[in-house]
Design a protein around this motif. Structure first.
Motif, PDB file in Angstrom:
ATOM      1  N   ASN A 233     -40.038 -16.129 -12.202  1.00 13.20           N
ATOM      2  CA  ASN A 233     -40.728 -15.633 -13.387  1.00 13.20           C
ATOM      3  C   ASN A 233     -40.544 -14.123 -13.488  1.00 13.20           C
ATOM      4  OD1 ASN A 233     -42.527 -15.868 -15.658  1.00 13.20           O
ATOM      5  ND2 ASN A 233     -44.111 -14.930 -14.390  1.00 13.20           N
ATOM      6  N   ALA A 234     -40.600 -13.603 -14.729  1.00 11.97           N
ATOM      7  CA  ALA A 234     -40.528 -12.162 -14.962  1.00 11.97           C
ATOM      8  C   ALA A 234     -41.635 -11.750 -15.917  1.00 11.97           C
ATOM      9  CB  ALA A 234     -39.165 -11.768 -15.527  1.00 11.97           C
ATOM     10  N   GLU A 235     -42.176 -10.576 -15.688  1.00 16.86           N
ATOM     11  CA  GLU A 235     -43.178  -9.981 -16.583  1.00 16.86           C
ATOM     12  C   GLU A 235     -42.654  -8.612 -17.017  1.00 16.86           C
ATOM     13  OE1 GLU A 235     -45.832 -11.356 -17.723  1.00 16.86           O
ATOM     14  OE2 GLU A 235     -46.498 -12.895 -16.291  1.00 16.86           O
ATOM     15  N   TYR A 236     -42.952  -8.229 -18.253  1.00 21.13           N
ATOM     16  CA  TYR A 236     -42.436  -6.985 -18.818  1.00 21.13           C
ATOM     17  C   TYR A 236     -43.617  -6.108 -19.243  1.00 21.13           C
ATOM     18  CZ  TYR A 236     -38.424 -10.040 -18.851  1.00 21.13           C
ATOM     19  OH  TYR A 236     -37.444 -10.924 -18.463  1.00 21.13           O
ATOM     20  N   ILE A 237     -43.698  -4.924 -18.638  1.00 26.31           N
ATOM     21  CA  ILE A 237     -44.847  -4.049 -18.841  1.00 26.31           C
ATOM     22  C   ILE A 237     -44.388  -2.701 -19.388  1.00 26.31           C
ATOM     23  CG2 ILE A 237     -46.778  -2.872 -17.729  1.00 26.31           C
ATOM     24  CD1 ILE A 237     -46.780  -5.093 -15.620  1.00 26.31           C
ATOM     25  N   ALA A 238     -45.026  -2.263 -20.455  1.00 25.49           N
ATOM     26  CA  ALA A 238     -44.790  -0.933 -21.015  1.00 25.49           C
ATOM     27  C   ALA A 238     -45.998  -0.063 -20.698  1.00 25.49           C
ATOM     28  CB  ALA A 238     -44.581  -1.009 -22.523  1.00 25.49           C
ATOM     29  N   ILE A 239     -45.752   1.104 -20.113  1.00 22.83           N
ATOM     30  CA  ILE A 239     -46.814   2.076 -19.882  1.00 22.83           C
ATOM     31  C   ILE A 239     -46.609   3.209 -20.872  1.00 22.83           C
ATOM     32  CG2 ILE A 239     -47.892   3.637 -18.232  1.00 22.83           C
ATOM     33  CD1 ILE A 239     -46.957   1.885 -15.991  1.00 22.83           C
ATOM     34  N   VAL A 240     -47.566   3.389 -21.755  1.00 27.30           N
ATOM     35  CA  VAL A 240     -47.406   4.338 -22.868  1.00 27.30           C
ATOM     36  C   VAL A 240     -48.715   5.084 -23.113  1.00 27.30           C
ATOM     37  CG1 VAL A 240     -45.624   2.937 -23.995  1.00 27.30           C
ATOM     38  CG2 VAL A 240     -48.041   2.578 -24.578  1.00 27.30           C
ATOM     39  N   PRO A 241     -48.671   6.195 -23.856  1.00 24.17           N
ATOM     40  CA  PRO A 241     -49.902   6.882 -24.247  1.00 24.17           C
ATOM     41  C   PRO A 241     -50.742   6.013 -25.176  1.00 24.17           C
ATOM     42  CG  PRO A 241     -48.007   8.350 -24.447  1.00 24.17           C
ATOM     43  CD  PRO A 241     -47.467   6.973 -24.225  1.00 24.17           C
TER      44      PRO A 241
ATOM     45  N   PHE B  51     -41.662  -7.795 -11.855  1.00 24.22           N
ATOM     46  CA  PHE B  51     -42.330  -7.049 -12.913  1.00 24.22           C
ATOM     47  C   PHE B  51     -41.455  -5.858 -13.288  1.00 24.22           C
ATOM     48  CE2 PHE B  51     -45.573  -9.339 -10.654  1.00 24.22           C
ATOM     49  CZ  PHE B  51     -46.497  -9.733 -11.613  1.00 24.22           C
ATOM     50  N   PHE B  52     -40.937  -5.858 -14.514  1.00 26.14           N
ATOM     51  CA  PHE B  52     -40.137  -4.744 -15.014  1.00 26.14           C
ATOM     52  C   PHE B  52     -41.067  -3.770 -15.733  1.00 26.14           C
ATOM     53  CE2 PHE B  52     -36.990  -8.194 -14.899  1.00 26.14           C
ATOM     54  CZ  PHE B  52     -35.919  -7.573 -14.274  1.00 26.14           C
ATOM     55  N   ILE B  53     -40.981  -2.497 -15.374  1.00 28.23           N
ATOM     56  CA  ILE B  53     -41.833  -1.488 -16.005  1.00 28.23           C
ATOM     57  C   ILE B  53     -40.982  -0.413 -16.657  1.00 28.23           C
ATOM     58  CG2 ILE B  53     -43.545   0.325 -15.604  1.00 28.23           C
ATOM     59  CD1 ILE B  53     -44.716  -1.361 -13.409  1.00 28.23           C
ATOM     60  N   GLU B  54     -41.250  -0.188 -17.945  1.00 26.05           N
ATOM     61  CA  GLU B  54     -40.653   0.935 -18.672  1.00 26.05           C
ATOM     62  C   GLU B  54     -41.806   1.812 -19.160  1.00 26.05           C
ATOM     63  OE1 GLU B  54     -37.605   1.674 -18.714  1.00 26.05           O
ATOM     64  OE2 GLU B  54     -36.522  -0.197 -18.331  1.00 26.05           O
ATOM     65  N   ALA B  55     -41.665   3.104 -18.978  1.00 30.83           N
ATOM     66  CA  ALA B  55     -42.740   4.029 -19.331  1.00 30.83           C
ATOM     67  C   ALA B  55     -42.253   5.073 -20.325  1.00 30.83           C
ATOM     68  CB  ALA B  55     -43.276   4.713 -18.074  1.00 30.83           C
ATOM     69  N   LYS B  56     -43.117   5.432 -21.243  1.00 27.89           N
ATOM     70  CA  LYS B  56     -42.845   6.504 -22.196  1.00 27.89           C
ATOM     71  C   LYS B  56     -44.049   7.447 -22.213  1.00 27.89           C
ATOM     72  CE  LYS B  56     -38.904   4.770 -23.401  1.00 27.89           C
ATOM     73  NZ  LYS B  56     -37.656   5.427 -22.961  1.00 27.89           N
TER      74      LYS B  56
ATOM     75  N   ASP C  74     -53.258  -7.289 -18.204  1.00 29.59           N
ATOM     76  CA  ASP C  74     -53.586  -8.645 -18.687  1.00 29.59           C
ATOM     77  C   ASP C  74     -52.610  -9.691 -18.153  1.00 29.59           C
ATOM     78  OD1 ASP C  74     -55.815  -7.788 -20.218  1.00 29.59           O
ATOM     79  OD2 ASP C  74     -54.479  -7.146 -21.823  1.00 29.59           O
ATOM     80  N   VAL C  75     -52.192  -9.520 -16.903  1.00 27.79           N
ATOM     81  CA  VAL C  75     -51.328 -10.509 -16.255  1.00 27.79           C
ATOM     82  C   VAL C  75     -52.193 -11.679 -15.798  1.00 27.79           C
ATOM     83  CG1 VAL C  75     -49.841 -10.967 -14.256  1.00 27.79           C
ATOM     84  CG2 VAL C  75     -49.632  -8.812 -15.514  1.00 27.79           C
ATOM     85  N   PRO C  76     -51.864 -12.908 -16.206  1.00 30.38           N
ATOM     86  CA  PRO C  76     -52.667 -14.074 -15.796  1.00 30.38           C
ATOM     87  C   PRO C  76     -52.715 -14.211 -14.273  1.00 30.38           C
ATOM     88  CG  PRO C  76     -51.144 -14.663 -17.554  1.00 30.38           C
ATOM     89  CD  PRO C  76     -50.752 -13.291 -17.099  1.00 30.38           C
TER      90      PRO C  76
ATOM     91  N   LYS D 289     -46.560  -6.820 -22.011  1.00 30.55           N
ATOM     92  CA  LYS D 289     -47.843  -6.325 -21.531  1.00 30.55           C
ATOM     93  C   LYS D 289     -47.863  -4.809 -21.739  1.00 30.55           C
ATOM     94  CE  LYS D 289     -48.842 -10.400 -19.648  1.00 30.55           C
ATOM     95  NZ  LYS D 289     -47.585 -11.134 -19.894  1.00 30.55           N
ATOM     96  N   ILE D 290     -48.999  -4.259 -22.164  1.00 30.74           N
ATOM     97  CA  ILE D 290     -49.107  -2.837 -22.436  1.00 30.74           C
ATOM     98  C   ILE D 290     -50.244  -2.243 -21.608  1.00 30.74           C
ATOM     99  CG2 ILE D 290     -49.575  -1.083 -24.191  1.00 30.74           C
ATOM    100  CD1 ILE D 290     -48.396  -2.983 -26.270  1.00 30.74           C
ATOM    101  N   VAL D 291     -49.939  -1.139 -20.928  1.00 29.25           N
ATOM    102  CA  VAL D 291     -50.942  -0.387 -20.175  1.00 29.25           C
ATOM    103  C   VAL D 291     -50.892   1.056 -20.656  1.00 29.25           C
ATOM    104  CG1 VAL D 291     -51.746   0.328 -17.896  1.00 29.25           C
ATOM    105  CG2 VAL D 291     -50.641  -1.894 -18.164  1.00 29.25           C
ATOM    106  N   TYR D 292     -52.063   1.666 -20.802  1.00 24.09           N
ATOM    107  CA  TYR D 292     -52.117   3.039 -21.299  1.00 24.09           C
ATOM    108  C   TYR D 292     -52.260   4.037 -20.154  1.00 24.09           C
ATOM    109  CZ  TYR D 292     -52.910   0.954 -25.904  1.00 24.09           C
ATOM    110  OH  TYR D 292     -52.788   0.230 -27.066  1.00 24.09           O
ATOM    111  N   TRP D 293     -51.549   5.159 -20.277  1.00 20.49           N
ATOM    112  CA  TRP D 293     -51.668   6.228 -19.280  1.00 20.49           C
ATOM    113  C   TRP D 293     -53.116   6.705 -19.162  1.00 20.49           C
ATOM    114  CZ3 TRP D 293     -48.217   6.976 -15.792  1.00 20.49           C
ATOM    115  CH2 TRP D 293     -46.843   6.877 -16.055  1.00 20.49           C
ATOM    116  N   GLU D 294     -53.799   6.811 -20.300  1.00 20.53           N
ATOM    117  CA  GLU D 294     -55.181   7.298 -20.280  1.00 20.53           C
ATOM    118  C   GLU D 294     -56.074   6.380 -19.446  1.00 20.53           C
ATOM    119  OE1 GLU D 294     -53.434   9.256 -23.907  1.00 20.53           O
ATOM    120  OE2 GLU D 294     -53.205   7.355 -22.865  1.00 20.53           O
ATOM    121  N   ASP D 295     -55.867   5.063 -19.565  1.00 24.81           N
ATOM    122  CA  ASP D 295     -56.668   4.117 -18.777  1.00 24.81           C
ATOM    123  C   ASP D 295     -56.305   4.186 -17.295  1.00 24.81           C
ATOM    124  OD1 ASP D 295     -57.855   3.356 -21.132  1.00 24.81           O
ATOM    125  OD2 ASP D 295     -56.654   1.525 -21.373  1.00 24.81           O
ATOM    126  N   LEU D 296     -55.024   4.377 -17.009  1.00 22.72           N
ATOM    127  CA  LEU D 296     -54.602   4.520 -15.614  1.00 22.72           C
ATOM    128  C   LEU D 296     -55.224   5.762 -14.992  1.00 22.72           C
ATOM    129  CD1 LEU D 296     -50.806   3.604 -15.903  1.00 22.72           C
ATOM    130  CD2 LEU D 296     -52.593   2.243 -14.802  1.00 22.72           C
TER     131      LEU D 296
END
Length: 258
Positions: free
Chosen positions: A170-178, A81-86, A40-42, A198-205
């Protein structure tokens, strides 16, 4: 030759390396834009010229699982874009529990001893560094934070990355999680003030890049990181995934390359 990764770093590398080394460079950019759309990044389709950095160090501000830089279509703006994943670790990942742990840490009165593996703490540190990045040149590579002074250190490789951060507007912060559910996503999206998470799901990926686009190394990594409880000891062993909350179905599992 086949390369298969483990857990969040392995899955991230498999996914983004597949984009970066796509034989059709334009398709790689389109896939990166698809990822930004999922987050959902503009104006996601206005970004191009991506530079991806994996497991880079930012000294006392931590090591993001992955970050990348992108320019706008006219090259007038550069965003990091900073990405942290769990991952689920073969259990059920609950982001609300991670958030509660983060708030409890703040209330302890011992901010110098946080759980540094907490997703929200990690994102907070990246935001603090980005917001105060221009102070580094005047304060001897140190920044005052709400958790005390932190240093970026003197490592020349780290400093090169920090210089790239300074060039971003500019910076965007994205979490990739279940995946837990869309309602959870809505309540967690603005969990840290001004973070605009911003949140992205592993299942959707996996659905998009694994099943629809058939990214072979990403598919193989998701598949390898799945097993069963009491495998072989019962007629219907329960599936577990190291990465996903919702393991791959038998139908989708059988459709992947053996």
């Amino acid at each position: 030759m086949k390369i298969v990764g483990y857990s969040e770093r392995g899955a991230l590398n498999a996914l983004f390396y597949s984009m970066a080394f796509n034989k059709n460079e334009r398709q790689g950019e389109i896939d990166m834009q698809s990822f930004l759309e999922m987050a959902d990044v503009p104006d996601y389709n206005h970004y191009f010229d991506f530079e991806i950095y994996t497991e880079s160090s930012l000294s006392q501000f931590g090591s993001p699982d992955l970050l990348f830089f992108a320019k706008t279509e006219k090259g007038e703006k550069k965003t990091v874009f900073f990405i942290e994943a769990k991952v689920s670790a073969c259990k059920t990942f609950k982001m609300s529990s991670i958030l509660n742990e983060y708030y409890k840490d703040i209330k302890k009165g011992e901010p110098e001893k946080p759980n540094t593996s907490n997703l929200f703490y990690q994102l907070e540190q990246k935001k603090t560094l980005f917001d105060k990045r221009c102070e580094l040149s005047t304060k001897g590579n140190k920044i005052e934070t709400n958790r005390g002074p932190k240093s970026i250190g003197k490592n020349p490789i780290v400093l090169k990355l920090v210089e790239k951060l300074k060039s971003c507007s500019n910076a965007e912060y994205i979490a990739i999680v279940p995946k837990e559910g869309e309602k959870k996503k809505e309540t967690l999206i603005n969990s840290i003030e001004d973070l605009n998470l911003k949140i992205v799901y592993w299942e959707d990926l996996h659905q998009k890049f694994g099943i629809e686009l058939n990214y072979e190394s990403f598919n193989e990594t998701i598949r390898f990181n799945q097993g069963s409880v009491n495998q072989g000891k019962g007629p219907n062993p329960k599936k577990k995934s190291q990465i996903l909350n919702n393991p791959i179905s038998d139908e989708n599992l059988s459709s992947l390359n053996p």
